[in-house]
Design an enzyme around this catalytic site. Sequence first.
Site, PDB file in Angstrom:
ATOM      1  N   GLU A   1       0.835  -1.210   0.000  1.00  0.00           N
ATOM      2  CA  GLU A   1       0.000   0.000   0.000  1.00  0.00           C
ATOM      3  C   GLU A   1       0.868   1.258   0.000  1.00  0.00           C
ATOM      4  O   GLU A   1       1.790   1.397   0.802  1.00  0.00           O
ATOM      5  CB  GLU A   1      -0.994   0.037   1.159  1.00  0.00           C
ATOM      6  CG  GLU A   1      -2.012   1.187   1.045  1.00  0.00           C
ATOM      7  CD  GLU A   1      -2.723   1.248  -0.297  1.00  0.00           C
ATOM      8  OE1 GLU A   1      -2.129   1.794  -1.255  1.00  0.00           O
ATOM      9  OE2 GLU A   1      -3.865   0.752  -0.406  1.00  0.00           O
TER      10      GLU A   1
ATOM     11  N   ASP B   1      -7.030   0.035  -3.629  1.00  0.00           N
ATOM     12  CA  ASP B   1      -8.077   1.048  -3.730  1.00  0.00           C
ATOM     13  C   ASP B   1      -8.877   0.898  -5.020  1.00  0.00           C
ATOM     14  O   ASP B   1      -9.519   1.829  -5.473  1.00  0.00           O
ATOM     15  CB  ASP B   1      -7.449   2.444  -3.656  1.00  0.00           C
ATOM     16  CG  ASP B   1      -6.391   2.658  -4.735  1.00  0.00           C
ATOM     17  OD1 ASP B   1      -6.212   1.755  -5.597  1.00  0.00           O
ATOM     18  OD2 ASP B   1      -5.734   3.719  -4.723  1.00  0.00           O
TER      19      ASP B   1
HETATM   20  O1  AHR Z   1       0.655   0.459  -3.299  1.00  0.00           O
HETATM   21  C1  AHR Z   1       0.348   0.730  -4.642  1.00  0.00           C
HETATM   22  C2  AHR Z   1      -1.084   1.160  -4.797  1.00  0.00           C
HETATM   23  O2  AHR Z   1      -1.275   2.424  -4.239  1.00  0.00           O
HETATM   24  C3  AHR Z   1      -2.141   0.336  -4.126  1.00  0.00           C
HETATM   25  O3  AHR Z   1      -2.428  -0.893  -4.760  1.00  0.00           O
HETATM   26  C4  AHR Z   1      -3.311   1.262  -4.195  1.00  0.00           C
HETATM   27  O4  AHR Z   1      -4.270   1.004  -3.212  1.00  0.00           O
HETATM   28  C5  AHR Z   1      -2.691   2.640  -4.062  1.00  0.00           C
HETATM   29  O5  AHR Z   1      -3.143   3.463  -5.084  1.00  0.00           O
END
Ligand code: AHR
Length: 481
Positions: free
Chosen positions: A204, A280
């Site tokens: 994340e 996300d």
């Molecule tokens: O960590 C990379 C990405 O960043 C994740 O998958 C996403 O939730 C956020 O936009």
Amino acid sequence: AGPCDLYSSGGTPCIAAHSTTRALYSAFSGSLYQVKRGSDNTTTTIAPLSAGGVANAAAQDSFCASTTCLITIIYDQSGNGNHLTQAPPGGFSGPESNGYDNLASAVGAPVTLNGQKAYGVFISPGTGYRNNAAVGTATGDAAEGMYAVLDGTHYNGACCFDYGNAETSSHDTGNGHMEAIYFGDSTSWGTGAGSGPWIMADLENGLFSGLSAANNAADLSISSRFVTAVVKGEANQWAIRGANAASGSLSTYYSGARPSVSGYNPMSKEGAIILGIGGDNSVGAQGTFYEGVMTSGYPSDATENSVQANIVAAKYATTSLTSGTALTVGSSISLRATTACCTTRYLAHTGTTVNTQVVTSSSATTLQQQASWTVRTGLGNSACFSFESTDTPGSYIRHYNFVLLVNANDGTEQFYEDATFCPQAGLNGQGSSFRSWNYPTRYFRHYANVGYAASNGGVHVFDAATSFNDDVSWVISTGFA
Ligand code: AHR
Ligand code: AHR
Ligand code: AHR
């Protein structure tokens, strides 16, 4: 034994096991996945041919004959009920109605396992699966392991082709709230050696290749046709491992402490499961998934090595992406519409616009050339084809925003993929249908006499289900000019 039998023996049992290609336990004979067909929107489930065996692809082929099929559910074989279904909107919305992601075509990723046909999950940008109520997955800083078998030649740099642990809200809730396998050549966060693709961990707000948030030169580019990708994590320890899924053994690309950036130690895993998207619901990425599991506990390297040997023994191999009338590279062809309205019309172009036009052998040479295409080896995949304009050499049929265009080859990977189509026997029983390689739910279609890469019942006007099979079926003849 199957991979999950090996994880059990190692004391780190699977708490989720997903595959459209085979059973991941030697005793598993239940449903592997569900498909829904376009002709009547009914579903069926596909099971292994025998306990512990390869998926019954023939059952899918028969259910999906003369129509389109989507993969609606990827069942969890672990008994926890951690099935993967169409991902809902989150921080980002998908392209389907109500912000849901697209479902994958059931025929985009054919392979064989020990010579028996099966289908993987071909994820185009916009496609994603998720379970926000998974049980038994790691939460907080708890230990887990995971592996996935992927197509090492199908990837991109967008966020994020992931499989693993993510937020239960489909929103970015902060550093350390995910722990998933990532595969692709994104350079937005971490990178490895060379130009990718790399196996990284999506933790994340960062794809991590190792301790540093930036580069880990020990995380090698890996691009064998079949890739085994491993990520595992426990309190202040995690690892990335990888291999050619068709031969050899796992290499360790990172094993050590958590990144020192704030939020990743301890972790705050939430325990949802994602496939093909970011935490996300970022939906820009592409890739192909064949099988994968998540475990409870931190698997030993030895356990993972035995799983890799099991994957190699499953003998993943490529198979044909095409069917129906054979095409000859270098030949000139015409494509005649088969919809009742339009059987004197041929796929043609006027400038960059792809359309259908009434053409005969006595039409002007200009028109005959506009309706003639030179067959080329697929620019984005040599197992399929590209179609070069006769009057504008160097320009090819490609889709852009799912509208067919005749554009000059600009030498980009995006162009190559947008200009690659895989013919299959015509959906209405006549001629051939031309499936987009990078969006296999989509086919050459005429709609109001204009050319599109259309899906059967999608959100665009040109995706209308009415007349779909006829509009996507074309009789191939020798080119006019
Ligand atoms: O960590 C990379 C990405 O960043 C994740 O998958 C996403 O939730 C956020 O936009
Ligand atoms: O046609 C769909 C997509 O639209 C293409 O892949 C891309 O080039 C454009 O953004
Ligand atoms: O392209 C001609 C017709 O236009 C198609 O058959 C139909 O689907 C649309 O209305």
